[in-house]
Design an enzyme around this catalytic site. Structure first.
Site, PDB file in Angstrom:
ATOM      1  N   HIS A  40       0.840  -1.192   0.000  1.00  0.00           N
ATOM      2  CA  HIS A  40       0.000   0.000   0.000  1.00  0.00           C
ATOM      3  C   HIS A  40       0.875   1.242   0.000  1.00  0.00           C
ATOM      4  O   HIS A  40       2.053   1.183   0.364  1.00  0.00           O
ATOM      5  CB  HIS A  40      -0.910   0.018   1.236  1.00  0.00           C
ATOM      6  N   HIS A 128       5.987   6.348  -1.250  1.00  0.00           N
ATOM      7  CA  HIS A 128       6.742   5.110  -1.443  1.00  0.00           C
ATOM      8  C   HIS A 128       5.834   3.917  -1.192  1.00  0.00           C
ATOM      9  O   HIS A 128       4.723   4.057  -0.667  1.00  0.00           O
ATOM     10  CB  HIS A 128       7.937   5.048  -0.481  1.00  0.00           C
TER      11      HIS A 128
END
Length: 212
Positions: A40, A128
């Site tokens: 995620h 990220h």
């Protein structure tokens, strides 16, 4: 409950990244590779959120979603936190509409604070996707360099997820070297949390003129 707000890459994007990592994983047995189904992009970490706060939190996040358009994103490059030479996390970077992503993350974090959730000392947003963790500082510079050329297909991120972390302590036997949704991967001795979407909201604003 322990919550965060994030974006989930679609299955084809996950599958592409899984294939790209196959050649690298066996060379780094000291890393605890995360389950692709848990991958995620965190927009805002909320931590423990009391139940009475949830109705207002949900309402504020729903409203925030209506004020942002879907984002075109891609996974590209590699990095590490806090640094490649002394890493605790190995990660994939993001490309695409990063200004829009930063605005969404900032808006979501502010709304969570107004609702009585979230972190008052929020760190600067760094987009990220975490891929692996280390039990102790590790030099992953060769891995960052080798994987730094990765460039994945773009996807439209059109849904914000409120996600619960379900921690299951202890270790498991019969490991296979790969995490599978809450089971140990045999490197850290800890169980990986299982993530559960509590609620989700579509990004419904129109993109600014000249953007898709």
């Amino acid at each position: 409950m322990r919550l965060f707000v994030g974006l989930l890459p679609p299955p084809p994007v996950r599958d592409e990244l899984v294939l790209a990592l196959e050649a690298h994983r066996p060379r780094w047995p000291g890393l605890r590779w995360l389950d692709p189904e848990n991958w995620h992009v965190t927009l805002s970490f909320l931590g423990e959120v009391p139940d009475p706060v949830l109705p207002e939190l949900r309402a504020r996040l729903a409203d925030a979603a209506t004020r942002h358009a879907p984002l075109t994103l891609s996974l590209t490059g590699a990095g590490a936190f806090p640094s490649a030479g002394r890493a605790r996390v190995f990660l994939a970077g993001l490309g695409g509409d990063l200004p829009g992503l930063a605005r969404l993350a900032d808006h979501v974090g502010n709304e969570a604070l107004e609702a009585g959730a979230g972190q008052t000392d929020r760190r600067r947003f760094t987009p990220h996707l975490s891929l692996a963790r280390c039990r102790a500082d590790m030099d992953v510079s060769p891995l960052v360099e080798a994987f730094g050329t990765f460039s994945g297909a773009g996807w439209e991120a059109g849904t914000v997820h409120l996600i619960r972390s379900n921690f299951r302590g202890g270790t498991t036997g019969g490991t296979t070297g790969r995490t599978t949704g809450g089971t140990s991967d045999g490197t850290s001795g800890r169980a990986e949390p299982r993530y559960e979407t509590v609620e989700e909201w579509h990004l419904t604003a129109r993109a600014p003129r000249g953007q898709s």
